[in-house]
Design a protein around this motif. Structure first.
Motif, mmCIF file in Angstrom:
data_model
loop_
_atom_site.group_PDB
_atom_site.id
_atom_site.type_symbol
_atom_site.label_atom_id
_atom_site.label_comp_id
_atom_site.label_asym_id
_atom_site.label_seq_id
_atom_site.Cartn_x
_atom_site.Cartn_y
_atom_site.Cartn_z
ATOM 1 N N GLY A 181 9.994 12.932 2.505
ATOM 2 C CA GLY A 181 10.776 11.867 3.121
ATOM 3 C C GLY A 181 9.962 11.060 4.108
ATOM 4 O O GLY A 181 10.033 9.820 4.145
ATOM 5 N N GLU A 182 9.179 11.740 4.954
ATOM 6 C CA GLU A 182 8.381 11.020 5.941
ATOM 7 C C GLU A 182 7.234 10.253 5.283
ATOM 8 O O GLU A 182 6.885 9.151 5.713
ATOM 9 N N LEU A 183 6.606 10.858 4.240
ATOM 10 C CA LEU A 183 5.553 10.120 3.526
ATOM 11 C C LEU A 183 6.118 8.838 2.931
ATOM 12 O O LEU A 183 5.519 7.749 3.028
ATOM 13 N N LEU A 184 7.305 8.937 2.275
ATOM 14 C CA LEU A 184 7.910 7.758 1.663
ATOM 15 C C LEU A 184 8.289 6.731 2.726
ATOM 16 O O LEU A 184 8.142 5.521 2.522
ATOM 17 N N ALA A 185 8.779 7.197 3.880
ATOM 18 C CA ALA A 185 9.147 6.259 4.938
ATOM 19 C C ALA A 185 7.930 5.484 5.424
ATOM 20 O O ALA A 185 8.006 4.270 5.692
ATOM 21 N N GLU A 186 6.782 6.175 5.567
ATOM 22 C CA GLU A 186 5.564 5.488 5.999
ATOM 23 C C GLU A 186 5.123 4.443 4.977
ATOM 24 O O GLU A 186 4.730 3.331 5.328
ATOM 25 N N ILE A 187 5.185 4.822 3.692
ATOM 26 C CA ILE A 187 4.777 3.872 2.649
ATOM 27 C C ILE A 187 5.736 2.684 2.615
ATOM 28 O O ILE A 187 5.332 1.523 2.517
ATOM 29 N N ALA A 188 7.059 2.971 2.716
ATOM 30 C CA ALA A 188 8.060 1.900 2.680
ATOM 31 C C ALA A 188 7.873 0.939 3.849
ATOM 32 O O ALA A 188 8.046 -0.290 3.722
ATOM 33 N N LEU A 219 -1.671 7.255 -0.962
ATOM 34 C CA LEU A 219 -2.076 8.656 -0.988
ATOM 35 C C LEU A 219 -3.588 8.799 -1.092
ATOM 36 O O LEU A 219 -4.190 9.658 -0.441
ATOM 37 N N ASP A 220 -4.225 7.958 -1.915
ATOM 38 C CA ASP A 220 -5.686 8.016 -2.043
ATOM 39 C C ASP A 220 -6.359 7.747 -0.698
ATOM 40 O O ASP A 220 -7.319 8.428 -0.308
ATOM 41 N N ALA A 221 -5.862 6.740 -0.002
ATOM 42 C CA ALA A 221 -6.470 6.393 1.291
ATOM 43 C C ALA A 221 -6.217 7.483 2.322
ATOM 44 O O ALA A 221 -7.118 7.890 3.062
ATOM 45 N N TRP A 222 -4.995 7.980 2.391
ATOM 46 C CA TRP A 222 -4.671 8.998 3.414
ATOM 47 C C TRP A 222 -5.391 10.320 3.144
ATOM 48 O O TRP A 222 -5.886 10.958 4.063
ATOM 49 N N GLN A 223 -5.414 10.765 1.896
ATOM 50 C CA GLN A 223 -6.016 12.067 1.609
ATOM 51 C C GLN A 223 -7.529 12.067 1.786
ATOM 52 O O GLN A 223 -8.140 13.120 1.911
ATOM 53 N N ALA A 224 -8.124 10.892 1.804
ATOM 54 C CA ALA A 224 -9.569 10.795 2.051
ATOM 55 C C ALA A 224 -9.893 10.823 3.534
ATOM 56 O O ALA A 224 -11.059 10.924 3.917
ATOM 57 N N ASP A 225 -8.881 10.723 4.386
ATOM 58 C CA ASP A 225 -9.076 10.673 5.830
ATOM 59 C C ASP A 225 -8.351 11.846 6.469
ATOM 60 O O ASP A 225 -7.123 11.892 6.479
ATOM 61 N N GLU A 226 -9.107 12.825 7.032
ATOM 62 C CA GLU A 226 -8.480 14.003 7.598
ATOM 63 C C GLU A 226 -7.645 13.691 8.828
ATOM 64 O O GLU A 226 -6.801 14.488 9.238
ATOM 65 N N GLY A 227 -7.856 12.556 9.431
ATOM 66 C CA GLY A 227 -7.072 12.186 10.607
ATOM 67 C C GLY A 227 -5.911 11.264 10.287
ATOM 68 O O GLY A 227 -5.305 10.690 11.195
ATOM 69 N N SER A 228 -5.578 11.108 9.005
ATOM 70 C CA SER A 228 -4.534 10.161 8.615
ATOM 71 C C SER A 228 -3.157 10.718 8.911
ATOM 72 O O SER A 228 -2.969 11.899 9.187
ATOM 73 N N ARG A 229 -2.156 9.842 8.791
ATOM 74 C CA ARG A 229 -0.762 10.246 9.015
ATOM 75 C C ARG A 229 -0.313 11.275 7.966
ATOM 76 O O ARG A 229 0.595 12.048 8.213
ATOM 77 N N TYR A 230 -0.968 11.273 6.795
ATOM 78 C CA TYR A 230 -0.621 12.258 5.763
ATOM 79 C C TYR A 230 -0.817 13.679 6.285
ATOM 80 O O TYR A 230 0.090 14.511 6.220
ATOM 81 N N PHE A 231 -2.013 13.950 6.847
ATOM 82 C CA PHE A 231 -2.274 15.290 7.342
ATOM 83 C C PHE A 231 -1.480 15.571 8.611
ATOM 84 O O PHE A 231 -1.151 16.713 8.916
ATOM 85 N N GLY A 232 -1.135 14.535 9.363
ATOM 86 C CA GLY A 232 -0.288 14.728 10.525
ATOM 87 C C GLY A 232 1.102 15.201 10.132
ATOM 88 O O GLY A 232 1.681 16.086 10.768
ATOM 89 N N PRO A 253 6.543 0.318 -12.115
ATOM 90 C CA PRO A 253 5.123 0.700 -12.080
ATOM 91 C C PRO A 253 4.442 0.281 -10.782
ATOM 92 O O PRO A 253 3.522 0.945 -10.315
ATOM 93 N N ALA A 254 4.909 -0.831 -10.165
ATOM 94 C CA ALA A 254 4.282 -1.275 -8.920
ATOM 95 C C ALA A 254 4.556 -0.285 -7.800
ATOM 96 O O ALA A 254 3.713 -0.079 -6.913
ATOM 97 N N VAL A 255 5.726 0.340 -7.816
ATOM 98 C CA VAL A 255 6.043 1.336 -6.787
ATOM 99 C C VAL A 255 5.083 2.521 -6.914
ATOM 100 O O VAL A 255 4.524 3.004 -5.925
ATOM 101 N N LEU A 256 4.890 3.016 -8.129
ATOM 102 C CA LEU A 256 3.987 4.154 -8.335
ATOM 103 C C LEU A 256 2.549 3.786 -7.970
ATOM 104 O O LEU A 256 1.821 4.594 -7.389
ATOM 105 N N ALA A 257 2.146 2.567 -8.301
ATOM 106 C CA ALA A 257 0.786 2.141 -7.951
ATOM 107 C C ALA A 257 0.619 2.086 -6.430
ATOM 108 O O ALA A 257 -0.433 2.473 -5.890
ATOM 109 N N ALA A 258 1.629 1.612 -5.713
ATOM 110 C CA ALA A 258 1.549 1.556 -4.256
ATOM 111 C C ALA A 258 1.472 2.962 -3.666
ATOM 112 O O ALA A 258 0.718 3.213 -2.719
ATOM 113 N N ILE A 259 2.244 3.884 -4.215
ATOM 114 C CA ILE A 259 2.207 5.264 -3.717
ATOM 115 C C ILE A 259 0.808 5.856 -3.922
ATOM 116 O O ILE A 259 0.248 6.495 -3.018
#
Length: 844
Positions: free
Chosen positions: A38-45, A214-227, A204-210
């Motif tokens: 839910g929080e990941l989707l909220a950040e993307i939205a 995710l690619d950008a966040w998972q490449a950065d250990e300090g991103s909001r994803y890992f938070g 398809p645009a929604v999935l591409a945005a997700i």
């Protein structure tokens, strides 16, 4: 169209399915999506400007609404082939998870087999239920399923004793188990990747945005994803004792200090130390009894001083009955002697001994294999007073290794060497002959009229004939010879260490083959009656081909066909007269070269279908209509091309045509979703410029590389496996997928499969052909399907010609098929018109 959809997304909210599965997904106090997803989707939205409209539902209800389009996006969906047919997934996993079995403390389970006869609560329609259903069915277990609407209901069913255990993902499982005082069993299964999913063909645009976020966040250990992950992980584990507990303990300590004097204080401290040691010992025993290993301690007299639960179960005695006993009480004499030898190395020399043990219990005599580590226990001054042993039972693992090795190197019916092992021995035999000067011969044996035996007596009696033939071959072997089975009724003998003089060696080979011919002509007992089946033998001397394995096989094959032409039940040596046939092949080779240069070849395609008989792709098959020679079968000209550099030119032509087809299909709605499989020969694959030429064909045609699948054969894995893996990795980076064709025919080392970037295994049609009549073929097919499932590989059966074969394959767990039952090879235009006029379902 994409721009229009994005415009609509700004005006229309994105309906998101929300079900209660904390901490992954839940509805917060305002009904908005919460938890990790839910929080990941909220950040993307927030970054994409989406408006989210939460739609609360039960799990199975959510999936139905997603499939019907009532909701637009569903979080926390594990990928499976079945779901991929209903929903669209993005590429990068949002989360990784696994599943586990949970029970009440007094009903703990230690292995999957203990589920037999148990009641198991599962989330209705969940991937855990589907996976476990297949697993318990494969093991022949009887499980009573209790499907429920939510995981809370599943855990409550165990509390209320309506179920013995519950299956859930570890995120919510650990949380629910803690709150309900349940325990996690050591049964872990189904590591899975979790995604957001949309209705098939929508958003398809929604999935591409997700994927982009995710690619950008998972490449950065300090991103909001890992938070977000850290925050929700902390919520599960953050527990502090209540203050009243601390106050109670403080009051108790104060009362004791006031009540006791100095002497009592000393006694209390001694008692506390004693209790602490007892508690530590109890905890240690609990841990040692929970480990699935045999742990024991022996003193200097080799008497048992400690034995954990596993050792007690092995001997069938209590710990008190084991303490003080020696190995002679439990094992046979030979086992005791081996154990004593290793034990003394530890006690007398202070060695750490690690090795495999094969032990026999004295009462049943069944061997068990253990991986054992023994180490000395020492006093503070360094003196050894005991040894500690830790043994792990690897009997089943070793048996599986032996079975896989035998499957890889030996024919499952006759137990003779298979083609792969024969080729390996033949390479060594040729090298040895070259080094020592001793002559050798390759003897090819083909049973005459074997098909008549199969047709008149049945395949079971045909198998009996093959088994008796194999036994007669074994009896004719010298110590340095090798016997094997090449095909249905084709056998091989490799004769080594023949006389160094060519003439004498030929006479030896003739005498040995003549004796074998007499043995094979003796009557066979089949079904209580006697039948006669002769053989035709072709012989090629090692010196005939100057050390080339393939040429030697061709020479023996030509000689064998000459023996058949001479009236069968005879033997024939390779000679110069047979070179005429080789010359004819040369003429065909020249015609094939001209056909490639002038585009006289045709590329037909055959459909590949899924378990619902829906066409998912095509395989490209080469056809050649020569103006003078007529229609030539690929079985005639492909082997010819493979024996020369012509296969590289032919392969390049096929790949260019395949890329053009894919580019053409991209504009046709009926064909755009299909993949195209192309067979790649080992010689073509190993060409230094293969990757560059393929990349060039893709670029010039504009074809989507993710729709192109390269089918390699097991023969590619014989030489230089490391270079093969590296080249496959290069092609995989371009987006191409790989399928291992004709799997099960004996070339592949199963140990390499997990290292190869494969997407699919193709069961060889020889196993499918006799699937309904030959238990061995059925067992091999089942083993290949299970192997593919364990390696996360798609398995497709080729050569499916009847509805009965297709149905039996489905029952064995196969989900993809190819063969005449679903469609014969035809031109691409034919299948384009057929798909445009149909719903895409083959007749099977």
């Amino acid at each position: 169209m994409l721009a229009c959809w994005v415009g609509q997304a700004d005006a229309q909210p994105l309906r998101v399915g929300v079900y209660h599965n904390p901490p992954k997904i839940l509805a917060d106090d305002q009904g908005r999506p919460g938890g990790i997803f839910g929080e990941l989707l909220a950040e993307i939205a927030r970054e994409e400007g989406w408006q989210l409209e939460p739609v609360q539902c039960q799990w199975s209800q959510c999936l139905d609404w997603l499939a019907s389009g009532r909701i637009d996006l569903m979080p926390d969906v594990a990928f499976s082939e079945e779901r991929a047919a209903r929903f669209a997934f993005h590429r990068t996993p949002a989360l990784r998870s696994w599943s586990q079995i949970y029970t009440a403390p007094d009903r703990q389970l230690t292995s999957l087999l203990e589920l037999d006869g148990k009641r198991l609560a599962v989330l209705d329609g969940s991937i855990q239920q589907q996976f476990l259903a297949q697993l318990v069915d494969n093991f022949g277990l009887v499980v009573t399923w209790l499907p429920v609407g939510s995981l809370e209901d599943a855990f409550d069913a165990v509390i209320r004793q309506r179920a013995d255990a519950v299956a859930a993902n570890h995120f919510i499982g650990n949380q629910q188990a803690l709150s309900r005082e349940l325990v996690a069993s050591p049964i872990l299964f189904q590591p899975s990747k979790l995604y957001f999913a949309t209705p098939l063909g929508r958003h398809p645009a929604v999935l591409a945005a997700i994927d982009r976020h995710l690619d950008a966040w998972q490449a950065d250990e300090g991103s909001r994803y890992f938070g977000i992950l850290a925050r929700w992980s902390a919520r599960q584990t953050d527990w502090q004792p209540p203050p009243v507990l601390w106050w109670g303990l403080a009051a108790l300590v104060s009362a004791l200090l006031l009540a006791l004097g100095f002497n009592l204080l000393l006694r209390r401290r001694v008692a506390e130390k004693t209790l602490g040691l007892q508690a530590s010992e109890a905890r240690l025993n609990t841990i040692l009894d929970s480990v699935e290993a045999y742990i024991y301690i022996k003193d200097e007299e080799l008497r048992y001083q400690y034995a954990n639960r596993k050792v007690c179960e092995l001997f069938g005695l209590s710990q008190a009955q084991i303490i003080g006993q020696r190995d002679t009480r439990f094992f046979d004499a030979d086992t005791c002697a081996r154990l004593r030898q290793n034990d003394l190395r530890v006690l007398q020399q202070g060695e750490r001994v690690a090795h495999e043990e094969v032990n026999y219990l004295s009462d049943n005599g069944e061997p068990r294999t253990y991986l054992t580590v023994k180490l000395p226990l020492r006093h503070p001054d360094g003196r050894i007073y005991a040894l500690c042993g830790i043994s792990t039972d690897i009997t089943a693992y070793r048996q599986l290794q032996d079975d896989l090795h035998h499957l890889a190197f030996y024919d499952p019916l006759t137990r003779l060497a298979n083609r792969r092992l024969l080729l390996d021995h033949l390479h060594h035999a040729l090298a040895s002959s070259h080094n020592t000067g001793y002559q050798g011969a390759l003897v090819l044996v083909d049973l005459d009229n074997f098909k008549n035996i199969n047709d008149t007596l049945g395949h079971d009696q045909g198998d009996q004939l093959l088994l008796q033939t194999a036994e007669r071959l074994r009896q004719s072997l010298a110590s340095t010879d090798t016997a094997g089975r090449l095909g249905s009724d084709e056998f091989v003998l490799i004769l080594e260490d023949l006389n160094p003089h060519a003439t004498e060696a030929v006479m030896q080979a003739r005498d040995r083959a003549g004796h074998l011919l007499e043995q094979l002509a003796r009557p066979y007992e089949l079904g209580g009656r006697h039948y006669t089946c002769s053989a035709s033998i072709g012989i090629a001397m090692f010196s005939d081909v100057q050390g080339h394995v393939e040429e030697l096989l061709k020479a023996a094959d030509l000689a064998m066909f000459a023996a058949k032409a001479d009236g069968r039940n005879t033997l024939h040596f390779f000679n110069k007269a047979m070179q005429n046939e080789v010359n004819q092949r040369s003429r065909v080779e020249a015609a094939l070269r001209q056909a490639i240069d002038h585009d006289q070849l045709e590329l037909h395609v055959q459909p590949l279908v899924d378990s619902q008989a829906c066409v998912t792709g095509m395989e490209a098959l080469l056809r050649w209509q020569h103006p003078e020679l007529g229609r030539l079968s690929p079985a005639d000209f492909i082997p010819l091309a493979e024996s020369s550099d012509l296969i590289v030119l032919l392969g390049d032509w096929v790949l260019r045509q395949a890329c053009r087809l894919l580019a053409d299909w991209a504009g046709d709605p009926a064909m755009a979703r299909l993949s195209l499989a192309v067979n790649i020969s080992p010689r073509q694959f190993r060409h230094p410029d293969f990757v560059g030429r393929l990349r060039q064909s893709l670029q010039h045609s504009g074809a989507d590389p993710t729709r192109l699948e390269l089918e390699i054969t097991e023969s590619l894995l014989i030489d230089d496996i490391e270079q093969t893996i590296a080249r496959m990795a290069q092609l995989q980076q371009l987006g191409l997928r790989f399928s291992l064709d004709d799997f099960g025919t004996g070339y592949a080392s199963l140990g390499y499969l997990k290292r190869l970037p494969l997407n699919q295994l193709k069961i060889d049609q020889s196993f499918v052909q006799d699937l309904l009549t030959d238990p061995n073929d059925e067992a091999i097919v089942g083993a290949i399907i299970a192997l593919g499932r364990s390696l996360d590989l798609r398995v497709i059966a080729e050569g499916v010609e009847t509805a009965e074969q297709a149905e039996r394959l489905r029952q064995l767990g196969c989900t993809a098929f190819q063969g005449y039952w679903f469609g014969k090879p035809a031109s691409a235009d034919h299948w384009r018109q057929w798909l445009a006029q149909s719903d895409g379902v083959a007749r099977g």
